[in-house]
Write an enzyme that holds these catalytic residues in place. Structure first.
Site, short mmCIF file in Angstrom:
data_model
loop_
_atom_site.label_atom_id
_atom_site.label_comp_id
_atom_site.label_asym_id
_atom_site.label_seq_id
_atom_site.Cartn_x
_atom_site.Cartn_y
_atom_site.Cartn_z
N LYS A 82 -4.28 8.04 -13.26
CA LYS A 82 -2.84 8.27 -13.02
C LYS A 82 -2.09 8.41 -14.34
O LYS A 82 -1.13 9.16 -14.42
CB LYS A 82 -2.27 7.18 -12.12
CG LYS A 82 -2.89 7.22 -10.72
CD LYS A 82 -2.01 6.83 -9.56
CE LYS A 82 -2.66 7.26 -8.26
NZ LYS A 82 -2.04 6.82 -7.05
N LYS A 121 -12.07 13.49 -5.63
CA LYS A 121 -11.77 13.05 -4.26
C LYS A 121 -10.57 13.82 -3.70
O LYS A 121 -9.70 14.25 -4.46
CB LYS A 121 -11.52 11.55 -4.21
CG LYS A 121 -10.19 11.12 -4.74
CD LYS A 121 -9.78 9.74 -4.19
CE LYS A 121 -8.31 9.50 -4.54
NZ LYS A 121 -7.54 8.76 -3.62
N LYS A 147 -3.62 13.48 -2.22
CA LYS A 147 -2.32 14.11 -1.92
C LYS A 147 -1.74 14.74 -3.17
O LYS A 147 -1.22 15.85 -3.15
CB LYS A 147 -1.31 13.06 -1.47
CG LYS A 147 -1.55 12.45 -0.14
CD LYS A 147 -0.63 11.23 0.04
CE LYS A 147 -1.37 10.05 0.58
NZ LYS A 147 -0.95 8.75 0.12
N1 AQP Z 1 -10.56 11.20 -0.48
C1 AQP Z 1 -10.59 10.04 0.16
N2 AQP Z 1 -11.65 9.69 0.92
C2 AQP Z 1 -11.69 8.50 1.59
N3 AQP Z 1 -10.69 7.59 1.51
C3 AQP Z 1 -9.61 7.89 0.77
N4 AQP Z 1 -8.45 7.24 0.51
C4 AQP Z 1 -7.69 7.99 -0.32
N5 AQP Z 1 -8.30 9.14 -0.61
C5 AQP Z 1 -9.50 9.12 0.05
C6 AQP Z 1 -8.11 5.94 1.07
O1 AQP Z 1 -6.89 6.08 1.77
C7 AQP Z 1 -6.16 4.85 1.69
C8 AQP Z 1 -4.75 5.11 1.29
O2 AQP Z 1 -4.64 5.69 0.02
P1 AQP Z 1 -3.27 5.47 -0.77
O3 AQP Z 1 -2.15 6.14 -0.12
O4 AQP Z 1 -3.10 4.06 -1.05
O5 AQP Z 1 -3.42 6.15 -2.12
P2 AQP Z 1 -4.45 6.99 -2.78
O6 AQP Z 1 -5.79 6.39 -2.75
O7 AQP Z 1 -3.88 7.17 -4.13
O8 AQP Z 1 -4.40 8.32 -1.88
P3 AQP Z 1 -4.27 9.76 -2.36
O9 AQP Z 1 -4.25 10.64 -1.20
O10 AQP Z 1 -5.28 10.05 -3.37
O11 AQP Z 1 -2.83 9.82 -2.98
P4 AQP Z 1 -2.38 10.14 -4.44
O12 AQP Z 1 -2.89 11.53 -4.72
O13 AQP Z 1 -0.90 10.08 -4.34
O14 AQP Z 1 -2.95 9.14 -5.36
C9 AQP Z 1 -6.92 3.96 0.70
O15 AQP Z 1 -7.69 3.02 1.43
C10 AQP Z 1 -7.81 4.91 -0.03
O16 AQP Z 1 -9.01 4.31 -0.48
#
Ligand code: AQP
Length: 315
Positions: free
Chosen positions: A115, A197, A200
């Site tokens: 990040k 991975k 978003k």
């Molecule tokens: N690609 C993924 N595969 C499986 N699990 C995933 N999680 C996130 N991406 C994947 C799981 O979703 C839950 C919520 O995630 P979060 O909103 O806390 O934040 P994150 O992990 O940062 O999700 P994003 O989509 O990747 O958002 P950004 O891009 O904003 O950082 C968690 O349990 C996570 O493990």
């Protein structure tokens, strides 16, 4: 006998994607419905403000996410559903954990490094201390199991260490160990960058949102890369969403296979989309669910914080 406690949350930052669903949300619903756990599911709004964001959009993102939770099958009669920032006791506990956590343990976190690279002009202290707040999110409700995706496992190791640091320093066994609960699909990859991975923040082409229209889903899947990792990822997605269909995943006919995958995803979330639309029209009912969740969560948080303050000599 009381049931083991499950705690988990998602950040209200944008559309939920199939990675979030298959790594976390689907599992939450299954665990809730098993009846074996006392479940706490929150909207991680304090975590989400560590990223660049628009204050004008945040309320809508929170409302949208709680509708995702409910339309997916989380049931306020079975689970406690609430907003993280409405329980200030949790951030107080995070301060206490701040005083136990070596900075080096935070600096080595992969998510902090990722990040920091993504938002070079906003490397705020909250990005660094994020896993401390996450430990407090869990331990304030005496969470033992945390259903998350693979990317959160390193943070949960810090929560596990926090229990150790706290119990050792204050010669107590007050907090119990914390363990992740992973699904069979703990890491769904990006559609167009098959070694990263699905996420978003990478941009809309990288993910399939769970409430996107069948047309958009078909468009996005048609553009998914077919590198060896990309095909493996598509096969994983196929196996989840097309399990009831005849036939096997055929990597030699990718154009056709991609159409089947897209239809499988769109059909799978058909009911979800309808329920979500209904919920979005009933803001009053949805906000009441969050108020009731707060009313259930806060007394537990207050009790934990009081007991912690007694243990550490503040009261
Ligand atoms: N690609 C993924 N595969 C499986 N699990 C995933 N999680 C996130 N991406 C994947 C799981 O979703 C839950 C919520 O995630 P979060 O909103 O806390 O934040 P994150 O992990 O940062 O999700 P994003 O989509 O990747 O958002 P950004 O891009 O904003 O950082 C968690 O349990 C996570 O493990």
């Amino acid at each position: 006998m009381s049931k083991p406690v499950i705690v988990s949350g998602i950040q209200p930052t944008g559309l939920l994607h199939i990675g979030n669903y298959l790594g976390a949300l689907k599992n939450w619903v299954d665990l809730q419905n098993s009846g074996k756990y006392d479940c706490f599911f929150f909207l991680a709004d304090y975590h989400s403000i560590t990223e660049n964001y628009s204050p004008a959009e945040k309320k809508e993102q929170i409302f949208n996410l709680v509708c995702d939770y409910l339309a997916s099958g989380l049931d306020p009669k079975k689970s406690t559903i609430f907003v993280q920032s409405q329980i200030p006791e949790c951030t107080e506990l995070a301060w206490i954990f701040n005083t136990l956590t070596p900075i080096g343990e935070l600096e080595r976190m992969t998510q902090f490094k990722d990040k920091s690279n993504k938002q070079v002009k906003n490397i705020n202290a909250g990005l660094l201390t994020y896993p401390i707040l996450q430990a407090a999110d869990i331990l304030i409700y005496h969470g033992e199991f945390v259903p998350v995706g693979q990317d959160q496992v390193q943070h949960l190791e810090l929560a596990h260490d926090t229990v150790k640091w706290f119990n050792n320093k204050y010669a107590t066994e007050y907090f119990k160990d914390v363990k992740p609960l992973l699904t069979e699909t703990p890491k769904i990859m990006s559609l167009i960058e098959s070694t990263a991975k699905m996420s978003k923040s990478a941009g809309a082409k990288h993910y399939i949102g769970i409430d996107e229209s069948p047309e958009i889903i078909a468009q996005k899947i048609s553009k998914a890369v077919t590198t060896p990792e990309g095909i493996k990822n598509l096969e994983t997605i196929y196996n989840v969403f097309n399990s009831s269909m005849q036939g096997k995943f055929d990597a030699n006919k990718m154009a056709e296979t991609k159409k089947i995958i897209a239809t499988g995803i769109a059909d799978y979330f058909d009911d979800f989309r309808k329920k979500k639309m209904e919920l979005m029209k009933d803001k009053k009912r949805v906000m009441k669910i969050l108020e009731e969740g707060k009313a259930k969560a806060q007394p537990i948080a207050q009790k934990t914080l009081k007991e912690v303050k007694e243990i550490i000599g503040l009261i």
